[in-house]
Write a protein that holds these residues in place. Structure first.
Motif, PDB file in Angstrom:
ATOM      1  N   ALA A  71       0.810  -1.218   0.000  1.00  0.00           N
ATOM      2  CA  ALA A  71       0.000   0.000   0.000  1.00  0.00           C
ATOM      3  C   ALA A  71       0.844   1.269   0.000  1.00  0.00           C
ATOM      4  O   ALA A  71       0.357   2.330  -0.383  1.00  0.00           O
ATOM      5  N   TRP A  72       2.109   1.185   0.422  1.00  0.00           N
ATOM      6  CA  TRP A  72       2.944   2.376   0.506  1.00  0.00           C
ATOM      7  C   TRP A  72       3.604   2.728  -0.823  1.00  0.00           C
ATOM      8  O   TRP A  72       4.122   3.831  -0.971  1.00  0.00           O
ATOM      9  N   LEU A  73       3.594   1.813  -1.735  1.00  0.00           N
ATOM     10  CA  LEU A  73       4.208   2.070  -3.040  1.00  0.00           C
ATOM     11  C   LEU A  73       3.125   2.355  -4.069  1.00  0.00           C
ATOM     12  O   LEU A  73       1.954   2.040  -3.872  1.00  0.00           O
ATOM     13  N   SER A  74       3.527   2.942  -5.169  1.00  0.00           N
ATOM     14  CA  SER A  74       2.567   3.115  -6.255  1.00  0.00           C
ATOM     15  C   SER A  74       2.143   1.720  -6.715  1.00  0.00           C
ATOM     16  O   SER A  74       2.825   0.738  -6.405  1.00  0.00           O
ATOM     17  N   PRO A  75       1.043   1.600  -7.406  1.00  0.00           N
ATOM     18  CA  PRO A  75       0.598   0.253  -7.802  1.00  0.00           C
ATOM     19  C   PRO A  75       1.711  -0.531  -8.491  1.00  0.00           C
ATOM     20  O   PRO A  75       2.378  -0.021  -9.393  1.00  0.00           O
ATOM     21  N   GLU A  76       1.913  -1.740  -8.011  1.00  0.00           N
ATOM     22  CA  GLU A  76       2.910  -2.630  -8.602  1.00  0.00           C
ATOM     23  C   GLU A  76       2.243  -3.382  -9.747  1.00  0.00           C
ATOM     24  O   GLU A  76       1.273  -4.113  -9.526  1.00  0.00           O
ATOM     25  N   CYS A  77       2.754  -3.188 -10.945  1.00  0.00           N
ATOM     26  CA  CYS A  77       2.154  -3.825 -12.125  1.00  0.00           C
ATOM     27  C   CYS A  77       3.251  -4.441 -12.976  1.00  0.00           C
ATOM     28  O   CYS A  77       4.399  -3.994 -12.956  1.00  0.00           O
ATOM     29  N   VAL A  78       2.904  -5.477 -13.714  1.00  0.00           N
ATOM     30  CA  VAL A  78       3.825  -6.086 -14.660  1.00  0.00           C
ATOM     31  C   VAL A  78       3.112  -6.309 -15.989  1.00  0.00           C
ATOM     32  O   VAL A  78       1.889  -6.356 -16.061  1.00  0.00           O
ATOM     33  N   GLY A  79       3.921  -6.453 -17.002  1.00  0.00           N
ATOM     34  CA  GLY A  79       3.408  -6.736 -18.337  1.00  0.00           C
ATOM     35  C   GLY A  79       4.423  -7.532 -19.113  1.00  0.00           C
ATOM     36  O   GLY A  79       5.558  -7.729 -18.664  1.00  0.00           O
TER      37      GLY A  79
END
Length: 129
Positions: A71-79
């Motif tokens: 929650a403390w980081l920007s959204p963690e996303c992968v592609g």
């Protein structure tokens, strides 16, 4: 004698028909290639790339994020990035982001794209949104 003339005429006609046939049909696209990229700290995926006759590539598969939600980081996303030549060429959509309610998340890929250079591989990479 008539039989010999008839056979000779048939042979000549058959040869002419073979000469009139096109030497080759339109070039068929190369066979599909499946990639199974993974990144131990981010996630993994599988994608099959199928070249189309118009120069585009049909991509089907999935990508999974295994990085936990924070929650403390920007959204963690992968592609999944398709490497084209020596560069990251195309980011396949959709991407997938970590969610607080599940240890992993998965997205299904079904996209058509036109690479700027020959495809050299696929990798799992972080995506900033």
């Amino acid at each position: 004698m008539r039989l010999i003339h008839a056979l000779a005429a048939t042979a000549v006609t058959g040869s002419l028909l073979l000469l009139a046939a096109p030497a080759s049909q339109a070039a068929t696209p190369a066979a599909c290639t499946t990639y199974n990229p993974s990144n131990p700290s981010l996630g993994y995926g599988q994608v099959t790339l199928c070249p189309q006759s118009n120069g585009s590539v049909q991509a089907t598969g999935y990508v999974v994020i295994t990085e936990p939600y924070n929650a403390w980081l920007s959204p963690e996303c992968v592609g999944l990035w398709v490497n084209e030549g020596s560069t990251n060429g195309t980011l396949l959509e959709p991407i997938v982001c970590a969610v607080s309610s599940a240890p992993t998340a998965r997205a299904t890929i079904n996209e058509n794209f036109t690479p700027a250079a020959p495809v050299t591989g696929v990798k799992v990479s972080p995506v900033t949104i």
